[in-house]
Design a protein around this motif. Structure first.
Motif, mmCIF file in Angstrom:
data_model
loop_
_atom_site.group_PDB
_atom_site.id
_atom_site.type_symbol
_atom_site.label_atom_id
_atom_site.label_comp_id
_atom_site.label_asym_id
_atom_site.label_seq_id
_atom_site.Cartn_x
_atom_site.Cartn_y
_atom_site.Cartn_z
ATOM 1 N N SER A 172 0.837 -1.206 0.000
ATOM 2 C CA SER A 172 0.000 0.000 0.000
ATOM 3 C C SER A 172 0.869 1.251 0.000
ATOM 4 O O SER A 172 0.516 2.271 -0.590
ATOM 5 N N MET A 173 2.023 1.165 0.633
ATOM 6 C CA MET A 173 2.937 2.302 0.592
ATOM 7 C C MET A 173 3.419 2.517 -0.837
ATOM 8 O O MET A 173 3.507 3.641 -1.326
ATOM 9 N N LEU A 174 3.702 1.405 -1.528
ATOM 10 C CA LEU A 174 4.169 1.516 -2.911
ATOM 11 C C LEU A 174 3.080 2.093 -3.810
ATOM 12 O O LEU A 174 3.365 2.871 -4.721
ATOM 13 N N VAL A 175 1.818 1.719 -3.512
ATOM 14 C CA VAL A 175 0.719 2.262 -4.320
ATOM 15 C C VAL A 175 0.654 3.781 -4.147
ATOM 16 O O VAL A 175 0.570 4.534 -5.118
ATOM 17 N N GLY A 176 0.725 4.234 -2.892
ATOM 18 C CA GLY A 176 0.677 5.677 -2.641
ATOM 19 C C GLY A 176 1.809 6.407 -3.343
ATOM 20 O O GLY A 176 1.596 7.420 -4.006
ATOM 21 N N MET A 177 3.028 5.861 -3.238
ATOM 22 C CA MET A 177 4.168 6.512 -3.877
ATOM 23 C C MET A 177 4.061 6.430 -5.390
ATOM 24 O O MET A 177 4.321 7.407 -6.098
ATOM 25 N N GLY A 178 3.653 5.249 -5.876
ATOM 26 C CA GLY A 178 3.561 5.062 -7.325
ATOM 27 C C GLY A 178 2.581 6.031 -7.951
ATOM 28 O O GLY A 178 2.834 6.583 -9.024
ATOM 29 N N ALA A 179 1.464 6.270 -7.258
ATOM 30 C CA ALA A 179 0.468 7.207 -7.796
ATOM 31 C C ALA A 179 1.073 8.594 -7.932
ATOM 32 O O ALA A 179 0.903 9.268 -8.956
ATOM 33 N N LEU A 180 1.808 9.020 -6.913
ATOM 34 C CA LEU A 180 2.409 10.360 -6.969
ATOM 35 C C LEU A 180 3.488 10.427 -8.048
ATOM 36 O O LEU A 180 3.601 11.427 -8.766
ATOM 37 N N ALA A 181 4.272 9.345 -8.187
ATOM 38 C CA ALA A 181 5.322 9.344 -9.214
ATOM 39 C C ALA A 181 4.696 9.442 -10.600
ATOM 40 O O ALA A 181 5.163 10.192 -11.462
ATOM 41 N N THR A 182 3.594 8.689 -10.802
ATOM 42 C CA THR A 182 2.900 8.765 -12.086
ATOM 43 C C THR A 182 2.408 10.178 -12.341
ATOM 44 O O THR A 182 2.488 10.695 -13.457
#
Lengths: 313, 681
Positions: free
Chosen positions: B478-488
């Motif tokens: 879930s941490m990766l999802v949060g970061m991935g969304a911002l990176a995208t």
């Protein structure tokens, strides 16, 4: 679209072929001035050819960043080359990025190169990266001031617009502001391309090297890409200098005769600038690293004077 | 219809935030349940707030929502105009990503830590920031402002067992209240003049203000909001508080809490106080430039990963203020088109910074969580152990360094164009300010790149520098999802900049009554222009495409020429020593050493080396090395100030003798004085 691609293809070819030549000429001229025979003008081509066919060693500490860096350096330098007028006033991709994009794309290449240097885990890489980022950081404001002076004169940061405006008033380079800006940018060129007195491209002495320290662990095709990218970057910066300040004979359109003449004069201008670089390199000794900021401060002041002199003249 | 929808979404979002917070308090014992439900409610609330904000901006529907309050003398009024909705949207986007991230992040909390209480203050922070952005009168604004400071204080002091954290919390509290004091005075003065505490009344009354009063009001507001915006020299709380807080809170604070100060300055100088005189803009520009450069200089030498990010927030706040100051100058020169370009740059950078700074803080949080250290010198090699976190951090680092084709580049490019255009805005000598500011922005950008090469190169690459780093583990999904969304989002905002600019139209229109997207986005829709007919142009999407296409060239070259099978791993050159270890690596301190020496006048670096030896100094038995720099503002401004305040305060001790009779007498005398005062007026 197809026209843009065709122009890009032509300029790309020119860029890839001329860049090693310029490096070769500078090396040979330098050798002759030092009464050496030197390796011959075509040596860089031979080096690239040889390196591209060699095997390579990837440090086992390195990650994908190490492999990405050569590509990024090469690709950003070539892309920038397509945005700068070389033989015709309208560069193929000048609509898609002006002088600011040029500077920042080169910074993108440098960003990855510095990471590549750090990725090896050796002290040399870190040392080179640290020095490279430092020198580029203090060169940046001087570069921007000089470029702003030109851009404000042309009322545009678009390189083709700048070239066009310079062509239309061809004696403008005699204006004090232009001459001051040119001198400032020349110093920045010396610093950015890693030439004496800032860096010595021919040394592998740990105390002095900057660029070479970063790429110490690269070998084979990756080294070829880096060397080629570096010479393209050098060509791009030299072109920026000669074509924004001395835009004579830039072809206004992409016709064969115009381009032919443009190419001839372009090569002549490059040769002249190369001679200047060689003179500077042979008559100066390499500076201590912490004297370089003073040199770049001079460049900054020249840029500021250039800007101020636009008020007076 | 639309207005009802907007107010429902807005209030719905607030209620969901509140529900999340209350659930945290009620079910505090069910740690897992609290974590999941509160984060989900907060995320849903953020979605609703985002929908409401987008609708307001897209349909240009100014919506006023009034909740009658029984006891207060003013109703709770919220006004959702494009400006406040834009900030609210940034909050919603970051809030959503952070809430998703928190699912996994809170799981790693120590079992003695009260997760429920954390969720309560987290949601309170979300509510209060939403309320700050949308408040329509001074009372609601100040109440929300104080709630925000309070919630942030409790979140900063969450790890209160540590001395350092407690001190950071206190410093934040004091600085925050010094700022609020300035705001309170300013609002009361303005309120007395206008005869109302409503923002719209302020706007009307400002036209009759005397220049002196108007100027001093601006200074008070600027100081008060500047504290929250992290402006130098009132920035001291920021590098202490942001790293001390849990990382998801640091992200929220650096990305959005800072922006409440920016929002305040924008609201005051474009709305409440009317058209600004020249010196306001110049002051903001100068403060912005100083913050940008000094912020990045401090960031460069900081070995603490999160503190480095906090200093970089000061830098970016400075860049935003530079664009804002330029816009104010152009407005006072009556150059609406230029002002619009500068505002577009400012607004774009506000959103961009919110996205990439929260991304960087969340990635740093994942790193700290995995390695239990914030010290860069003890990280390293993380790109192998946590490849996705490293990738996210790299995207954030490229974006924040302003490198193409990501979003940071686009907003910095617009800032350059606004500053360059400023040179032609006037014939007075003032115009020299703009190119100089531009070149200092270039210095800032290059130093930021050096700073993030250092952070990524030392923190994530090469060999691990400690056993914690070599045993790090990848972050929770879930941490990766949060970061991935911002990176995208960083990539999307960069490549799709031309699609985003028209979205800013209603805001720019509200502030300077002119639309900007027509001149900024050229007909083809992919090219961004500087707003003047033959000015600069850039097309990040095309640049990205060209970069990808050109990669084919070396790719093909290598495929054709290079004889396969000759590529192999080998050890890095170790100068003949037996194997390379982490002690041979370049350190973060060494990396920034050249810049520390070049800017020695600013840093005042000091170093101490103590060598112990038995036979000869060339064979030391132990070496102790210590180095540091002087933080000029702390030592020369705040320490003397603190000393003086404490000295004065100790004199006041005389009247606090501890005798209850004396205290009763004080109360009695105060009462009498107040009564006299009341009767007289």
């Amino acid at each position: 679209m197809i026209v843009i691609l065709a122009k890009s293809g032509l300029q790309l070819l020119l860029l890839l072929l001329v860049a090693p030549l310029v490096t070769g000429i500078i090396r040979t001229l330098k050798a002759r001035l030092q009464t050496r025979r030197g390796p011959g003008i075509l040596q860089p081509y031979r080096d690239l050819f040889k390196l591209l066919r060699k095997g390579m060693v990837i440090p086992d500490t390195a990650s994908w960043i190490f492999s990405a860096a050569p590509y990024m350096v090469f690709v950003t330098a070539t892309l920038v080359g397509l945005m700068i007028p070389m033989i015709a006033t309208d560069a193929p991709l000048s609509l898609f990025g002006g002088v600011l994009a040029v500077i920042y794309l080169l910074a993108l290449g440098r960003f990855f190169l510095a990471l590549g240097g750090l990725d090896t885990g050796s002290s040399f890489g870190g040392l080179g990266s640290s020095r490279e980022m430092t020198i580029s950081a203090i060169a940046e404001p001087a570069m921007m001031l000089a470029i702003f002076t030109v851009a404000l004169g042309a009322n545009s940061t678009n390189l083709s617009e700048m070239a066009r405006s310079a062509v239309s008033q061809s004696w403008r380079f005699l204006a004090p502001s232009q001459m001051l800006a040119f001198s400032g940018l020349f110093i920045v060129l010396i610093a950015e391309t890693g030439r004496i007195p800032v860096d010595n491209p021919a040394t592998h002495l740990e105390l002095t090297m900057i660029h070479e320290a970063m790429i110490l662990e690269y070998s084979g095709p990756y080294l070829a890409l880096l060397e080629w990218g570096a010479s393209i970057k050098q060509l791009v910066l030299m072109t920026l200098l000669v074509n924004t300040f001395f835009p004579f004979s830039l072809s206004p359109n992409w016709t064969v005769s115009g381009l032919g003449l443009g190419l001839l004069f372009y090569l002549l201008k490059l040769l002249l600038l190369a001679c200047c670089i060689v003179l500077v390199e042979t008559t100066n000794a390499k500076m201590r690293l912490f004297r370089v900021p003073e040199l770049l401060a001079v460049a900054f002041i020249l840029g500021a004077l250039a800007l101020i002199s636009t008020f007076i003249f | 219809m639309s207005q009802i929808f907007i107010s429902q979404a807005f209030l719905g979002g607030m209620i969901l935030y509140a529900a999340g917070g209350l659930f945290g308090l009620i079910a505090a014992r069910q740690r897992n349940l609290v974590r999941i439900v509160a984060c989900a409610l907060a995320a849903l609330g953020a979605v609703l707030e985002g929908v409401a904000s987008i609708t307001v901006i897209r349909d240009v529907h100014e919506t006023v929502i009034s909740i009658p309050s029984g006891t207060f003398f003013l109703p709770f009024t919220f006004r959702l105009d494009p400006l406040s909705s834009y900030f609210n949207l940034a909050l919603a986007v970051v809030g959503l990503a952070v809430s998703i991230y928190s699912f996994g992040y809170l799981k790693g909390f120590d079992s003695r830590k009260p997760v429920g209480v954390f969720c309560f203050f987290y949601c309170l922070l979300l509510i209060s920031m939403t309320a700050v952005f949308t408040a329509a009168n001074a009372v609601v604004f100040l109440i929300s402002w104080e709630l925000m400071a309070l919630a942030a204080y409790f979140l900063v002091s969450f790890d209160h067992e540590r001395d350092e954290t407690r001190r950071a919390g206190t410093l934040f509290f004091i600085m925050s209240h010094a700022g609020t004091g300035a705001l309170l005075v300013a609002f009361l003065l303005l309120g007395t003049w206008a005869g109302s505490l409503d923002f719209s009344a302020f706007h009307i009354a400002s036209q009759t203000l005397t220049p002196v009063l108007r100027g001093s009001l601006f200074l008070l507001f600027f100081l008060g909001f500047g504290v929250k915006a992290g402006m130098i020299p009132v920035h001291v709380w920021l590098p202490a508080a942001h790293p001390a807080a849990p990382s998801n809170v640091s992200a929220l604070m650096s990305a959005i809490l800072i922006k409440t100060g920016i929002y305040g300055i924008m609201r005051v100088s474009f709305d409440l106080l009317g058209i600004p005189p020249l010196w306001w803009g110049l002051l903001v520009l100068a403060a912005g430039t100083a913050s940008a450069i000094l912020g990045v200089l401090y960031a460069l030498i900081e070995p603490d990963l999160k503190r480095m990010l906090a200093y970089s927030t000061i830098e970016n706040s400075g860049i935003i203020l530079m664009a804002l100051g330029a816009a104010m100058v152009f407005r006072s020169y009556d150059r609406p088109v230029l002002a619009a370009v500068a505002l577009a740059a400012c607004l774009f950078h506000i959103f961009n910074h919110a996205v990439f700074k929260s991304l960087l803080f969340l990635s740093a949080g994942a790193v700290v969580h995995a390695t239990e250290t914030r010290n860069m010198e003890r990280l390293g090699g993380l790109i192998r152990r946590m490849p996705l976190t490293a990738l996210c951090f790299l995207v954030g680092a490229i974006a924040i360094s302003g490198l193409p084709p990501l979003n940071g580049f686009v907003s910095e490019w617009l800032t350059y164009q606004a500053l360059l255009g400023g040179f032609g805005s006037t014939l007075s000598l003032t115009r020299i300010v703009f190119p100089i500011a531009g070149s200092l922005l270039a210095l800032t950008g290059a130093l930021a790149a050096a700073c993030f090469v250092r952070a990524f190169g030392i923190g994530f690459l090469a060999l691990p520098r400690s056993s914690q780093a070599s045993h790090a583990h990848e972050a929770h999904p879930s941490m990766l999802v949060g970061m991935g969304a911002l990176a995208t989002l960083c990539i999307a905002l960069g490549l799709g900049a031309t699609l985003w600019i028209p979205f800013l139209d209603p805001l720019v229109n509200q502030l300077v009554s002119i639309k900007v997207s027509g001149s900024l986005v050229l007909a083809s829709g992919v090219v961004l222009s500087s707003g003047s007919p033959k000015g600069g142009t850039v097309a990040p999407a095309v640049l990205a495409g060209a970069l990808v296409l050109l990669t084919l060239l070396p790719g093909v070259l290598l495929a054709v020429w290079w004889r396969r099978g000759h590529r192999g791993p080998g050890p890095t050159w170790d100068c003949g020593l037996p194997g390379l270890t982490e002690v041979n690596e370049y350190t973060a301190t060494a990396f920034s050493k050249p810049l520390r020496m070049i800017f020695a006048a600013f840093y005042q670096p000091r170093r101490e080396i103590q060598t112990e030896f038995e036979v000869s100094a060339y064979y030391p038995t132990s070496v102790r090395f210590e180095s540091g720099v002087e933080h000029a503002f702390e030592t020369h401004l705040y320490s003397p100030l603190k000393e003086r305040i404490l000295a004065r305060a100790s004199r006041l001790r005389a009247i606090q003798a501890g005798s209850i009779h004396a205290y009763l007498a004080y109360i009695f005398i105060t009462l009498i004085l107040l009564l006299l005062f009341g009767v007289r007026s």
